[in-house]
Write a protein that holds these residues in place. Structure first.
Motif, PDB file in Angstrom:
ATOM      1  N   TYR A 219     -41.433  45.667   6.927  1.00  8.79           N
ATOM      2  CA  TYR A 219     -41.575  44.443   6.130  1.00  8.79           C
ATOM      3  C   TYR A 219     -42.286  44.825   4.835  1.00  8.79           C
ATOM      4  O   TYR A 219     -43.469  45.154   4.854  1.00  8.79           O
ATOM      5  CB  TYR A 219     -42.373  43.397   6.922  1.00  8.79           C
ATOM      6  CG  TYR A 219     -41.651  42.970   8.184  1.00  8.79           C
ATOM      7  CD1 TYR A 219     -40.910  41.785   8.219  1.00  8.79           C
ATOM      8  CD2 TYR A 219     -41.662  43.770   9.319  1.00  8.79           C
ATOM      9  CE1 TYR A 219     -40.223  41.407   9.371  1.00  8.79           C
ATOM     10  CE2 TYR A 219     -40.976  43.409  10.464  1.00  8.79           C
ATOM     11  CZ  TYR A 219     -40.259  42.224  10.487  1.00  8.79           C
ATOM     12  OH  TYR A 219     -39.562  41.856  11.619  1.00  8.79           O
ATOM     13  N   ASP A 224     -45.702  36.178   3.788  1.00 12.10           N
ATOM     14  CA  ASP A 224     -44.848  35.700   4.878  1.00 12.10           C
ATOM     15  C   ASP A 224     -43.501  35.241   4.338  1.00 12.10           C
ATOM     16  O   ASP A 224     -43.397  34.792   3.189  1.00 12.10           O
ATOM     17  CB  ASP A 224     -45.531  34.528   5.590  1.00 12.10           C
ATOM     18  CG  ASP A 224     -46.740  34.977   6.409  1.00 12.10           C
ATOM     19  OD1 ASP A 224     -46.974  36.190   6.503  1.00 12.10           O
ATOM     20  OD2 ASP A 224     -47.437  34.103   6.953  1.00 12.10           O
ATOM     21  N   ASN A 225     -42.485  35.348   5.191  1.00 10.26           N
ATOM     22  CA  ASN A 225     -41.115  34.968   4.821  1.00 10.26           C
ATOM     23  C   ASN A 225     -40.585  35.802   3.657  1.00 10.26           C
ATOM     24  O   ASN A 225     -39.742  35.338   2.881  1.00 10.26           O
ATOM     25  CB  ASN A 225     -41.021  33.467   4.483  1.00 10.26           C
ATOM     26  CG  ASN A 225     -41.503  32.604   5.632  1.00 10.26           C
ATOM     27  OD1 ASN A 225     -41.112  32.824   6.779  1.00 10.26           O
ATOM     28  ND2 ASN A 225     -42.375  31.652   5.338  1.00 10.26           N
ATOM     29  N   TYR A 402     -51.924  40.816  17.051  1.00 15.17           N
ATOM     30  CA  TYR A 402     -52.703  39.788  16.349  1.00 15.17           C
ATOM     31  C   TYR A 402     -54.020  39.502  17.070  1.00 15.17           C
ATOM     32  O   TYR A 402     -55.035  39.210  16.427  1.00 15.17           O
ATOM     33  CB  TYR A 402     -51.861  38.524  16.148  1.00 15.17           C
ATOM     34  CG  TYR A 402     -50.856  38.693  15.023  1.00 15.17           C
ATOM     35  CD1 TYR A 402     -51.276  38.739  13.700  1.00 15.17           C
ATOM     36  CD2 TYR A 402     -49.500  38.848  15.287  1.00 15.17           C
ATOM     37  CE1 TYR A 402     -50.367  38.918  12.663  1.00 15.17           C
ATOM     38  CE2 TYR A 402     -48.586  39.024  14.256  1.00 15.17           C
ATOM     39  CZ  TYR A 402     -49.028  39.060  12.940  1.00 15.17           C
ATOM     40  OH  TYR A 402     -48.132  39.245  11.907  1.00 15.17           O
ATOM     41  N   ARG A 416     -49.974  39.859   6.953  1.00 10.95           N
ATOM     42  CA  ARG A 416     -48.899  38.889   7.179  1.00 10.95           C
ATOM     43  C   ARG A 416     -48.975  38.346   8.597  1.00 10.95           C
ATOM     44  O   ARG A 416     -49.333  39.063   9.536  1.00 10.95           O
ATOM     45  CB  ARG A 416     -47.532  39.548   6.930  1.00 10.95           C
ATOM     46  CG  ARG A 416     -47.170  39.567   5.461  1.00 10.95           C
ATOM     47  CD  ARG A 416     -45.825  40.189   5.187  1.00 10.95           C
ATOM     48  NE  ARG A 416     -44.704  39.523   5.849  1.00 10.95           N
ATOM     49  CZ  ARG A 416     -43.429  39.681   5.483  1.00 10.95           C
ATOM     50  NH1 ARG A 416     -43.121  40.478   4.470  1.00 10.95           N
ATOM     51  NH2 ARG A 416     -42.467  39.052   6.129  1.00 10.95           N
ATOM     52  N   LYS A 417     -48.614  37.070   8.728  1.00  8.86           N
ATOM     53  CA  LYS A 417     -48.683  36.412  10.047  1.00  8.86           C
ATOM     54  C   LYS A 417     -47.322  36.378  10.749  1.00  8.86           C
ATOM     55  O   LYS A 417     -47.222  35.878  11.858  1.00  8.86           O
ATOM     56  CB  LYS A 417     -49.175  34.958   9.879  1.00  8.86           C
ATOM     57  CG  LYS A 417     -50.345  34.736   8.920  1.00  8.86           C
ATOM     58  CD  LYS A 417     -51.645  35.272   9.466  1.00  8.86           C
ATOM     59  CE  LYS A 417     -52.851  34.785   8.648  1.00  8.86           C
ATOM     60  NZ  LYS A 417     -52.831  35.183   7.236  1.00  8.86           N
ATOM     61  N   ASP A 418     -46.273  36.897  10.083  1.00 13.29           N
ATOM     62  CA  ASP A 418     -44.920  36.680  10.606  1.00 13.29           C
ATOM     63  C   ASP A 418     -44.179  37.946  11.022  1.00 13.29           C
ATOM     64  O   ASP A 418     -42.957  37.930  11.168  1.00 13.29           O
ATOM     65  CB  ASP A 418     -44.095  35.943   9.551  1.00 13.29           C
ATOM     66  CG  ASP A 418     -43.837  36.780   8.302  1.00 13.29           C
ATOM     67  OD1 ASP A 418     -44.604  37.734   8.060  1.00 13.29           O
ATOM     68  OD2 ASP A 418     -42.866  36.490   7.586  1.00 13.29           O
TER      69      ASP A 418
END
Length: 424
Positions: A219, A224-225, A402, A416-418
């Motif tokens: 990533y 995020d996204n 996490y 990032r959380k995703d």
């Protein structure tokens, strides 16, 4: 045997961890390393682009195997230095020759290699600083979005994907006209945009034969996204659910075999990793780029999944004896989340103390931009830590990573959380 690993990032910590577990490893030195690698071996502080200093250290410490982590020493010819220096010729080294390293050092060279060897990739043209007008005209023949790549090494930031023709022309002028990427932008590769899903394939080759290592998806964008600017990588997952047996058969037949055969046919001395950045376009693989070393943070999910003795693999590769070698792979999912300094990939502060509370079972914390200072571990880069966890699936590995991040603190930490959510 005594082993020297060159590099200082999360990739090197993950490789060092595996090397240190091998019964073949007597002493491991990491140059320059970080606060994490010091727990797996001995950090030594010298400039890894100063080949005479490497030579001196290798001879004084009876080093029998050298593993090159990052791309710059390879692109500058460290392997050729070893092969042409009488006192170093018996030292085993993992990394391609100067000519082989051009697969990463020059996008134009890599694209031409793919074309010569009928390896599927996006159509392209290359332009130099005197051909801005011609490059503009070529852009006008393409449909948006556009892909512009600085030809040389640009620390992972040399690829721009403008959405409009106006933005593409502006980016073109910045790269070729204002030297945005320095000498890396002396030439620019413009190619058609390939719609699909990216993944990374990793191969270890001795120049004749190869073994395929676990694949990964990383990533790159900060937010995020997938929003915001590109980074060196904010997380990764391995294995990749959409890369099934049928797809891998195509990858091996259409890309890996023609790549290794092309190196042999063109008499390119190549021993080491080939990192193939792919786009899965409706079930068909296309090469986006080659790198001549392991990726970061992909290494932090690929190497934990290798159950074989990596030193044994390195020795076989360096001796040209990889034929019929089988690599043992952990079938579990590994997922890593990168913790970065606030402000990265722009300006950020260093020297923030990192506090580790609890170490959770099933998680690994790889150091990237860290150092030891006055008995404390402090931040020393943009990407600070990579937190990797195993699970029977993505959900389980995600939760563990996490949860582990909740046990780590430093000022202005960001992540990032995703990571992995798009694969569920």
């Amino acid at each position: 045997m005594n082993i020297l690993l060159l590099g200082s990032g999360g990739r090197e910590h993950a490789i060092a961890e595996k090397i240190s577990q091998s019964p073949l490893c007597k002493q491991l030195f990491i140059a320059p390393g970080n606060a994490g690698t010091s727990q797996t071996g001995t950090n030594v502080f010298f400039n890894i682009l100063d080949f005479a200093t490497i030579e001196k250290f290798v001879l004084e410490n009876d080093i029998q195997l050298v593993v090159v982590g990052p791309e710059e020493p390879l692109v500058r010819g460290v392997v050729d230095y070893f092969k042409s220096t009488t006192t170093l010729q018996k030292v085993l080294i993992i990394g391609p020759s100067l000519e082989g390293a051009k697969l990463e050092g020059s996008k134009d060279y890599a694209k031409a290699f793919m074309q010569r060897n009928s390896i599927p990739t996006a159509s392209y043209k290359t332009f130099n600083r005197n051909e801005i007008l011609e490059a503009e005209n070529f852009l006008k023949t393409l449909k948006p979005p556009f892909v512009l790549k600085a030809d040389g090494l640009a620390a992972g930031k040399g690829v721009i994907i403008p959405q409009t023709l106006e933005d593409a022309i502006q980016a073109l002028k910045e790269i070729l006209g204002t030297s945005k990427f320095g000498t890396a932008g002396d030439k620019i590769v413009i190619e058609e945009f390939l719609p699909g899903i990216e993944l990374s394939i990793f191969v270890l080759t001795d120049g004749k034969d190869y073994i395929i290592l676990p694949e990964a998806k990383d990533y790159k964008r900060i937010g995020d996204n997938d929003i915001g600017p590109n980074t060196g990588g904010m997380g990764a997952v391995s294995p990749v659910p959409f890369a099934g047996k049928e797809f891998f058969k195509k990858v091996e037949e259409q890309i890996i075999i023609p790549t290794v055969d092309g190196l042999k046919r063109e008499s390119i001395d190549y021993c080491g990793f080939i990192f193939i950045g792919l786009m899965n376009v409706k079930g068909n693989p296309f090469v986006i780029e080659y790198n001549v070393r392991m990726g970061d943070p992909e290494t932090e999910v690929v190497f934990p999944r290798i159950d074989s003795d990596v030193v044994e693999l390195f020795v076989k590769a360096a001796k040209g004896e990889l034929k019929n070698t089988v690599v043992q792979i952990n079938p579990q999912t590994a997922l890593t989340v990168v913790m970065v300094s606030g402000g990265y990939p722009g300006d950020f502060e260093k020297g923030k103390e990192i506090v580790f509370k609890n170490k959770l079972e099933g998680s690994l914390v790889y150091h990237a931009g860290t150092k030891e200072h006055a008995g404390r571990i402090v931040t020393n880069g943009g990407r600070v830590l990579a937190v990797t966890s195993f699970g029977k699936n993505i959900q389980e590995a995600r939760k563990k990573s996490y949860d582990q991040i909740d046990e780590i603190n430093f000022e202005n930490a960001f992540f990032r959380k995703d990571i992995g959510l798009d694969l569920l």
